[in-house]
Motif scaffolding. Sequence first.
Motif, mmCIF file in Angstrom:
data_model
loop_
_atom_site.group_PDB
_atom_site.id
_atom_site.type_symbol
_atom_site.label_atom_id
_atom_site.label_comp_id
_atom_site.label_asym_id
_atom_site.label_seq_id
_atom_site.Cartn_x
_atom_site.Cartn_y
_atom_site.Cartn_z
ATOM 1 N N SER A 73 5.403 -5.797 -0.932
ATOM 2 C CA SER A 73 6.361 -5.642 -2.033
ATOM 3 C C SER A 73 5.704 -5.953 -3.382
ATOM 4 O O SER A 73 6.014 -5.306 -4.397
ATOM 5 C CB SER A 73 7.566 -6.566 -1.823
ATOM 6 O OG SER A 73 8.240 -6.255 -0.629
ATOM 7 N N CYS A 129 2.565 -5.456 -4.263
ATOM 8 C CA CYS A 129 1.766 -4.290 -4.668
ATOM 9 C C CYS A 129 2.675 -3.181 -5.214
ATOM 10 O O CYS A 129 2.347 -2.536 -6.219
ATOM 11 C CB CYS A 129 0.949 -3.772 -3.488
ATOM 12 S SG CYS A 129 -0.307 -4.934 -2.893
ATOM 13 N N ILE A 130 3.827 -2.964 -4.562
ATOM 14 C CA ILE A 130 4.771 -1.955 -5.039
ATOM 15 C C ILE A 130 5.305 -2.334 -6.426
ATOM 16 O O ILE A 130 5.434 -1.480 -7.316
ATOM 17 C CB ILE A 130 5.937 -1.795 -4.041
ATOM 18 C CG1 ILE A 130 5.430 -1.295 -2.689
ATOM 19 C CG2 ILE A 130 7.005 -0.854 -4.599
ATOM 20 C CD1 ILE A 130 4.796 0.073 -2.723
ATOM 21 N N VAL A 168 2.763 -1.605 -9.132
ATOM 22 C CA VAL A 168 2.735 -0.167 -9.417
ATOM 23 C C VAL A 168 3.939 0.213 -10.282
ATOM 24 O O VAL A 168 3.812 0.994 -11.245
ATOM 25 C CB VAL A 168 2.723 0.637 -8.102
ATOM 26 C CG1 VAL A 168 2.911 2.126 -8.375
ATOM 27 C CG2 VAL A 168 1.417 0.416 -7.352
ATOM 28 N N ALA A 169 5.114 -0.345 -9.957
ATOM 29 C CA ALA A 169 6.321 -0.046 -10.731
ATOM 30 C C ALA A 169 6.179 -0.528 -12.173
ATOM 31 O O ALA A 169 6.590 0.175 -13.113
ATOM 32 C CB ALA A 169 7.538 -0.700 -10.070
#
Length: 434
Positions: free
Chosen positions: A233, A235-236, A239-240
């Motif tokens: 989460s 890493c996501i 990116v977001a």
Amino acid sequence: MMGAAENAELGGLHDEEEMVAGTTPPPPRKMQSLDFEHIGSLAAVAESLSPRSKWRMALRSLRIVIFQAKINVLLPFGPLAITLHYIPGNHQGWVFLFSLIGITPLAERLGYATEQLACYTGPTIGGLLNATFGNATEMIISIYALKNGMIRVVQQSLLGSILSNMLLVLGCAFFAGGLAHPDRDQVFNKASAVVNSGLLLMAVLGLMFPAVLHFTHSEAHYGKSEVSLSRFSSCIMLVAYASYLFFQLKSQRSLYSPIGEEEETTEDEEDEKEITQGEAIAWLFVLTIWISILSGYLVDAIQGASESLNMPLAFISVILLPIVGNAAEHASAIMFAMKNKLDITLGVAIGSSTQISMFVIPFCVVIGWMMGEEMDLNFQLFETATLFITVLVVAFMLQEGTSNYFKGLMLILCYLIVAASFFVHVDPKSSDNK
């Protein structure tokens, strides 16, 4: 009459002969003025490169950054905290308090140096600078705490920074701006506020699932699934956040520009430039090192301060530590609100909360992963519920795109309730947590 005509003809012939021969010299006075200008510019360059001029520029920069700000009267508390640390006896409470006070002006000056450097860069690089250095104090304290294995201090201090920015900083800014402009509501860009609220809700989503997974005992691999989910989460979320920076600063910049930005020319930016770009970089380097040194003593004294001051560790981490990290945001948000620049105020307060939730917290999870520490997004139910309610309250306050002193007062009172809650809150035992 004939004599005059003959003289004119002879003069004309003489001029034609000179033009044909190419003997007409350039005006001597112009040559002299050009030479003097060239010599003057060379002298100015030589003067700027002289040691005396460099010393003068350094002293001017020192005066602006150190001696001009009134908050820097608190700077001696830093060396005093270090001195107390090495004096025999139990001085952990005083070391903590003096370190806390000593870091406050450094954090404010770090924010100032970042703003000065952002004046010389474009909006994209300026946004990245604010993301990196705007919350540098929180990141430094968190990394030191991670090295000492104090994961709960990291989680609670970062959570407290989000709560402080969203409730205390924004509330004080709305309150001060409303008192400065009592005859009307202040207006800000609602679209930008909605995007930030959405990102904050996404951060709550990322923090909620590891906590729910743990407390419902529904992990596929007990003790490992929540850490793996937290790292994925994180890493996501990084990116977001990178996508958000590109979207706001590059792709859709015109849609999220401050209201009335067209009327503000670059004169304001020129007025804000008080130090050079090289000086701003040098000050960022110096201030970051000094904050790093004091943060080490601060983190070492937290546990002893909790016992000697008879305060819960959760209260120190969630309420006291963020006050230091948010010193720069607090001062600048109030100043911009009183100048009726609410979009900049929201960028400072809500933007900083977004940075911490979507960048600093996931970054700390990744750094802990590299250090071998099991830093995760399980902030426990009490902290996660507090963050969720806070995001909802602030989102409702921002949905109209206006602010006044009453909204600010409500946010401040909400923060007092949160502070009182953490003062009576005791962390569950580690055996119950993990």
